[in-house]
Scaffold this motif. Sequence first.
Motif, PDB file in Angstrom:
ATOM      1  N   LEU A 243      15.169  15.563   7.812  1.00  0.00           N
ATOM      2  CA  LEU A 243      14.423  14.616   8.631  1.00  0.00           C
ATOM      3  C   LEU A 243      14.507  15.020  10.095  1.00  0.00           C
ATOM      4  N   SER A 244      13.361  14.951  10.757  1.00  0.00           N
ATOM      5  CA  SER A 244      13.342  15.195  12.196  1.00  0.00           C
ATOM      6  C   SER A 244      13.993  14.013  12.907  1.00  0.00           C
ATOM      7  N   PRO A 270      22.889  17.035  13.362  1.00  0.00           N
ATOM      8  CA  PRO A 270      21.636  17.804  13.253  1.00  0.00           C
ATOM      9  C   PRO A 270      21.848  19.314  13.355  1.00  0.00           C
ATOM     10  N   ASP A 271      20.820  20.072  12.878  1.00  0.00           N
ATOM     11  CA  ASP A 271      20.881  21.530  12.945  1.00  0.00           C
ATOM     12  C   ASP A 271      20.315  21.998  14.290  1.00  0.00           C
ATOM     13  N   GLU A 272      20.045  23.324  14.385  1.00  0.00           N
ATOM     14  CA  GLU A 272      19.572  23.874  15.657  1.00  0.00           C
ATOM     15  C   GLU A 272      18.251  23.259  16.103  1.00  0.00           C
ATOM     16  N   GLN A 273      17.393  22.839  15.142  1.00  0.00           N
ATOM     17  CA  GLN A 273      16.114  22.232  15.488  1.00  0.00           C
ATOM     18  C   GLN A 273      16.220  20.710  15.684  1.00  0.00           C
ATOM     19  N   GLY A 274      17.439  20.172  15.516  1.00  0.00           N
ATOM     20  CA  GLY A 274      17.625  18.738  15.678  1.00  0.00           C
ATOM     21  C   GLY A 274      17.367  17.942  14.415  1.00  0.00           C
ATOM     22  N   TRP A 275      17.127  18.633  13.292  1.00  0.00           N
ATOM     23  CA  TRP A 275      16.840  17.947  12.030  1.00  0.00           C
ATOM     24  C   TRP A 275      18.140  17.614  11.307  1.00  0.00           C
ATOM     25  N   THR A 276      18.109  16.505  10.522  1.00  0.00           N
ATOM     26  CA  THR A 276      19.285  16.019   9.807  1.00  0.00           C
ATOM     27  C   THR A 276      19.048  16.105   8.307  1.00  0.00           C
ATOM     28  N   GLU A 291       6.497   7.753  -1.163  1.00  0.00           N
ATOM     29  CA  GLU A 291       7.389   7.271  -0.109  1.00  0.00           C
ATOM     30  C   GLU A 291       7.585   8.324   0.981  1.00  0.00           C
ATOM     31  N   PHE A 292       7.842   9.569   0.589  1.00  0.00           N
ATOM     32  CA  PHE A 292       8.118  10.602   1.590  1.00  0.00           C
ATOM     33  C   PHE A 292       6.852  11.047   2.315  1.00  0.00           C
ATOM     34  N   LEU A 293       5.691  10.899   1.688  1.00  0.00           N
ATOM     35  CA  LEU A 293       4.443  11.216   2.386  1.00  0.00           C
ATOM     36  C   LEU A 293       4.233  10.284   3.578  1.00  0.00           C
ATOM     37  N   ARG A 294       4.814   9.084   3.510  1.00  0.00           N
ATOM     38  CA  ARG A 294       4.672   8.144   4.623  1.00  0.00           C
ATOM     39  C   ARG A 294       5.335   8.671   5.890  1.00  0.00           C
ATOM     40  N   LEU A 295       6.308   9.558   5.729  1.00  0.00           N
ATOM     41  CA  LEU A 295       6.986  10.139   6.889  1.00  0.00           C
ATOM     42  C   LEU A 295       6.227  11.321   7.478  1.00  0.00           C
ATOM     43  N   GLY A 296       5.171  11.760   6.790  1.00  0.00           N
ATOM     44  CA  GLY A 296       4.340  12.844   7.315  1.00  0.00           C
ATOM     45  C   GLY A 296       5.125  14.117   7.554  1.00  0.00           C
ATOM     46  N   THR A 297       4.891  14.719   8.728  1.00  0.00           N
ATOM     47  CA  THR A 297       5.538  15.991   9.054  1.00  0.00           C
ATOM     48  C   THR A 297       6.969  15.825   9.548  1.00  0.00           C
ATOM     49  N   ASP A 298       7.481  14.590   9.531  1.00  0.00           N
ATOM     50  CA  ASP A 298       8.853  14.343   9.973  1.00  0.00           C
ATOM     51  C   ASP A 298       9.859  14.454   8.833  1.00  0.00           C
ATOM     52  N   ALA A 299       9.397  14.872   7.642  1.00  0.00           N
ATOM     53  CA  ALA A 299      10.305  15.004   6.497  1.00  0.00           C
ATOM     54  C   ALA A 299       9.964  16.255   5.698  1.00  0.00           C
ATOM     55  N   GLU A 300      11.002  16.897   5.176  1.00  0.00           N
ATOM     56  CA  GLU A 300      10.826  18.021   4.248  1.00  0.00           C
ATOM     57  C   GLU A 300      11.746  17.812   3.055  1.00  0.00           C
ATOM     58  N   VAL A 301      11.169  17.711   1.870  1.00  0.00           N
ATOM     59  CA  VAL A 301      11.947  17.542   0.645  1.00  0.00           C
ATOM     60  C   VAL A 301      12.467  18.902   0.199  1.00  0.00           C
ATOM     61  N   LEU A 302      13.778  19.006  -0.016  1.00  0.00           N
ATOM     62  CA  LEU A 302      14.397  20.252  -0.462  1.00  0.00           C
ATOM     63  C   LEU A 302      14.701  20.235  -1.959  1.00  0.00           C
TER      64      LEU A 302
END
Length: 325
Positions: A243-244, A270-276, A291-302
């Motif tokens: 998450l951003s 957070p990492d180097e880009q500030g993501w958690t 649910e995760f699509l609601r976060l748009g580009t602020d989330a990446e599912v791993l």
Amino acid sequence: MRASRLVSVLLLLQTRGRMTAQELADRLEVSVRTIYRDVESLHSAGIPLYGDAGPKGGYQLLDGYRTRLTGLTADEAESLFLAGLPGPAAELGLGAVVTAAQLKLMAALPVELRDRAGRIQERFHLDAPTWYRDREPVTYLPAVADAVWNERRVQVRYRRWKAPQEVERRLEPYGLVVKAGRWYLVARSGEQVRTYRVSQILDLHPLPETFTRPEGFDLAAYWRDYLAAFESRLRWGQAEVRLSPRGMQRLADLMTPGVVEAARESARGPDEQGWTLVTVPIESIEHATGEFLRLGTDAEVLAPDELRRQMAATTGELAERYRAS
């Protein structure tokens, strides 16, 4: 403290009738010996209080005796006006009754408490339902409430989520709960106590026979256990998500409390880009995708892989659709 407890003993007996020394002690969180001393003090003050020995004994006020002493503190008077639920009361048909009761209480309060209670009404208003959702139609709510109050069985036609969707049920109504603007009936059907959404009752007929409410049934405790069991059934898996900083902030507005709490407890970074990196519970692949699509580009599912593939397929299809247009 002791003066306040004496008032509490008096009001408990006035509102509940006969109570044993043990019941009073449990209610006030003191010893039985303390209750004995308090009762003696009330006797000495001229309060018409008497006690009976034996299994069915206890303390009781003389019939007809009522005190005008309430012992309300300023905080207690304020809380009475803050605790009101005007919306649910109106749905139960009690809106005018609640208003009248508040007016009578306001008139009975000393001037200094009246002013403080009035400021509470002016400055705080409770609106229980969530955003973007109208109140559900609850056609049979007054009838359900009447059955709960009078311990009367009812026959209902109920719409549920699984087949067959419409079912007939003979219920013993134990209590009503309002959650996020929705009403739920807690009732016994056969040998089990279940929860029914009042808005899904399609038809209701009060039956002539009554029932005996189980001794010691605690509606609040049942509801806590029901919510805990519901949450555990709902969440069958977990997802690893990046998450951003903005995504972490938006989480509380877009996700359920259980997901938000899990994210905060598992947060790494957070990492180097500030993501958690967080680990959160999910209900299903399809539900989690939405649910995760609601976060748009602020989330990446791993993980899990199936959810990541579904997210990629969905976002890819969206990209193609908007590119074509």
